[in-house]
Design a protein around this motif. Structure first.
Motif, short mmCIF file in Angstrom:
data_model
loop_
_atom_site.label_atom_id
_atom_site.label_comp_id
_atom_site.label_asym_id
_atom_site.label_seq_id
_atom_site.Cartn_x
_atom_site.Cartn_y
_atom_site.Cartn_z
N TRP A 279 0.84 -1.20 0.00
CA TRP A 279 0.00 0.00 0.00
C TRP A 279 0.88 1.26 0.00
CZ3 TRP A 279 -0.50 4.30 2.99
CH2 TRP A 279 -1.66 5.06 2.84
N GLY A 280 1.89 1.27 0.87
CA GLY A 280 2.77 2.43 0.94
C GLY A 280 3.52 2.66 -0.36
N ASP A 281 4.04 1.59 -0.96
CA ASP A 281 4.76 1.72 -2.23
C ASP A 281 3.84 2.27 -3.32
OD1 ASP A 281 7.05 0.75 -1.04
OD2 ASP A 281 6.94 -1.22 -2.01
N ALA A 282 2.62 1.74 -3.41
CA ALA A 282 1.68 2.21 -4.42
C ALA A 282 1.31 3.67 -4.19
CB ALA A 282 0.43 1.32 -4.44
N THR A 283 1.17 4.04 -2.92
CA THR A 283 0.83 5.42 -2.59
C THR A 283 1.96 6.37 -3.00
OG1 THR A 283 -0.62 4.73 -0.78
CG2 THR A 283 0.25 6.99 -0.68
N TRP A 284 3.20 6.00 -2.67
CA TRP A 284 4.32 6.85 -3.06
C TRP A 284 4.47 6.93 -4.57
CZ3 TRP A 284 5.64 10.50 -0.19
CH2 TRP A 284 5.65 10.36 1.19
N MET A 285 4.31 5.81 -5.25
CA MET A 285 4.44 5.84 -6.70
C MET A 285 3.37 6.74 -7.31
SD MET A 285 7.19 4.30 -7.29
CE MET A 285 7.10 4.42 -9.06
N ARG B 219 2.10 9.35 -5.90
CA ARG B 219 2.56 10.72 -5.63
C ARG B 219 3.67 11.14 -6.57
NH1 ARG B 219 2.39 9.84 0.89
NH2 ARG B 219 0.14 10.19 1.11
N PHE B 220 4.43 10.15 -7.06
CA PHE B 220 5.49 10.44 -8.03
C PHE B 220 4.94 10.45 -9.46
CE2 PHE B 220 8.45 8.06 -4.91
CZ PHE B 220 8.58 9.20 -4.12
N GLY B 221 3.63 10.27 -9.60
CA GLY B 221 3.00 10.33 -10.91
C GLY B 221 2.99 9.02 -11.68
N VAL B 222 3.14 7.90 -10.96
CA VAL B 222 3.22 6.60 -11.63
C VAL B 222 2.15 5.67 -11.04
CG1 VAL B 222 4.72 4.63 -12.18
CG2 VAL B 222 5.72 6.92 -11.90
N GLY B 223 1.02 5.57 -11.71
CA GLY B 223 -0.04 4.68 -11.26
C GLY B 223 -0.99 5.35 -10.29
N ALA B 224 -2.03 4.62 -9.97
CA ALA B 224 -3.06 5.12 -9.07
C ALA B 224 -2.76 4.73 -7.62
CB ALA B 224 -4.42 4.56 -9.47
N ALA B 225 -3.18 5.57 -6.72
CA ALA B 225 -3.04 5.26 -5.29
C ALA B 225 -4.11 4.23 -4.91
CB ALA B 225 -3.22 6.53 -4.46
N PRO B 226 -3.83 3.43 -3.89
CA PRO B 226 -4.86 2.49 -3.41
C PRO B 226 -6.11 3.25 -2.96
CG PRO B 226 -2.73 2.02 -2.41
CD PRO B 226 -2.59 3.34 -3.13
N GLU B 227 -7.24 2.62 -3.13
CA GLU B 227 -8.50 3.26 -2.72
C GLU B 227 -8.72 3.18 -1.23
OE1 GLU B 227 -11.76 1.90 -5.11
OE2 GLU B 227 -10.68 2.30 -6.97
N ARG B 228 -8.10 2.21 -0.56
CA ARG B 228 -8.24 2.07 0.89
C ARG B 228 -7.43 3.14 1.61
NH1 ARG B 228 -9.72 -3.10 3.06
NH2 ARG B 228 -10.19 -4.57 1.40
N PRO B 229 -7.91 3.61 2.75
CA PRO B 229 -7.10 4.53 3.55
C PRO B 229 -5.99 3.79 4.29
CG PRO B 229 -9.16 4.06 4.67
CD PRO B 229 -9.24 3.38 3.32
N LEU B 230 -5.05 4.53 4.79
CA LEU B 230 -3.92 3.98 5.54
C LEU B 230 -4.37 3.00 6.62
CD1 LEU B 230 -0.92 3.90 6.44
CD2 LEU B 230 -1.40 5.97 7.78
N ALA B 231 -5.38 3.35 7.37
CA ALA B 231 -5.85 2.51 8.47
C ALA B 231 -6.27 1.12 8.01
CB ALA B 231 -7.00 3.19 9.21
N ASP B 232 -6.68 0.98 6.75
CA ASP B 232 -7.11 -0.30 6.21
C ASP B 232 -6.06 -0.95 5.32
OD1 ASP B 232 -9.56 0.07 7.45
OD2 ASP B 232 -10.51 0.91 5.66
#
Length: 168
Positions: A53-59, A61-74
């Protein structure tokens, strides 16, 4: 602070480590992967999910792919099974590797601004520092998984960067 060559090496290390963790996780049954082992994200699979989840979120933010739909807590519940996690981990590691291969020095300068759910506010930091943070975050949580695998009776993989095969 960080160069494209360093990012490429860290991306190769990330993929190598995740392949090894995937193989080690495959030695445990589903129930063993879900046992709460006292880590911040609970189980081996929960921690592996949070890391993905963290890797997908950072990517994202770097403009590569979509962020996960789940929030951090999940984030620990991102994928319910090891095979589902494994497939997505493979895809994401490929995305990280391709991104790293295309980086230029200019891509690592400037500042990145985003809303941090963890901090509850907007944050702005140097891009290079945040790229380095992503790889540091990976190492932190893989260390937790490494310890949990050992506690579960599985020989944890080699994690020393200097022992990484040259082809990653």
């Amino acid at each position: 602070m960080i160069t494209p060559e360093c990012v490429r090496r860290l991306a190769a290390y990330n993929a190598w480590q995740n392949r090894q963790l995937d193989a080690a996780m495959g030695k445990l049954d589903h129930a063993a992967l879900l046992v709460d082992r006292g880590a911040f994200w609970g189980s081996i699979l929960g921690t592996a999910n949070h890391l993905l989840w963290g890797d997908a979120t950072w990517m994202a933010r770097f403009g590569v792919g979509a962020a996960p739909e789940r929030p951090l807590a999940d984030s620990a519940a991102l994928f319910p099974t090891h095979p589902a996690w494994s497939a997505e981990r493979f895809r994401l590691d490929g995305r990280i590797t391709l991104w790293a291969e295309e980086l230029r020095a200019v891509d690592l300068v400037g500042r990145l601004r985003w809303y941090s759910g963890a901090a509850g506010r907007e944050i702005e930091k140097p891009v290079g520092e945040i790229v380095l943070h992503m790889f540091n975050h990976q190492t932190h949580h893989r260390g937790q998984i490494h310890a949990m695998l050992g506690a579960a009776g599985v020989t944890a993989p080699v994690s020393d960067l200097f022992l990484m095969p040259e082809d990653g």
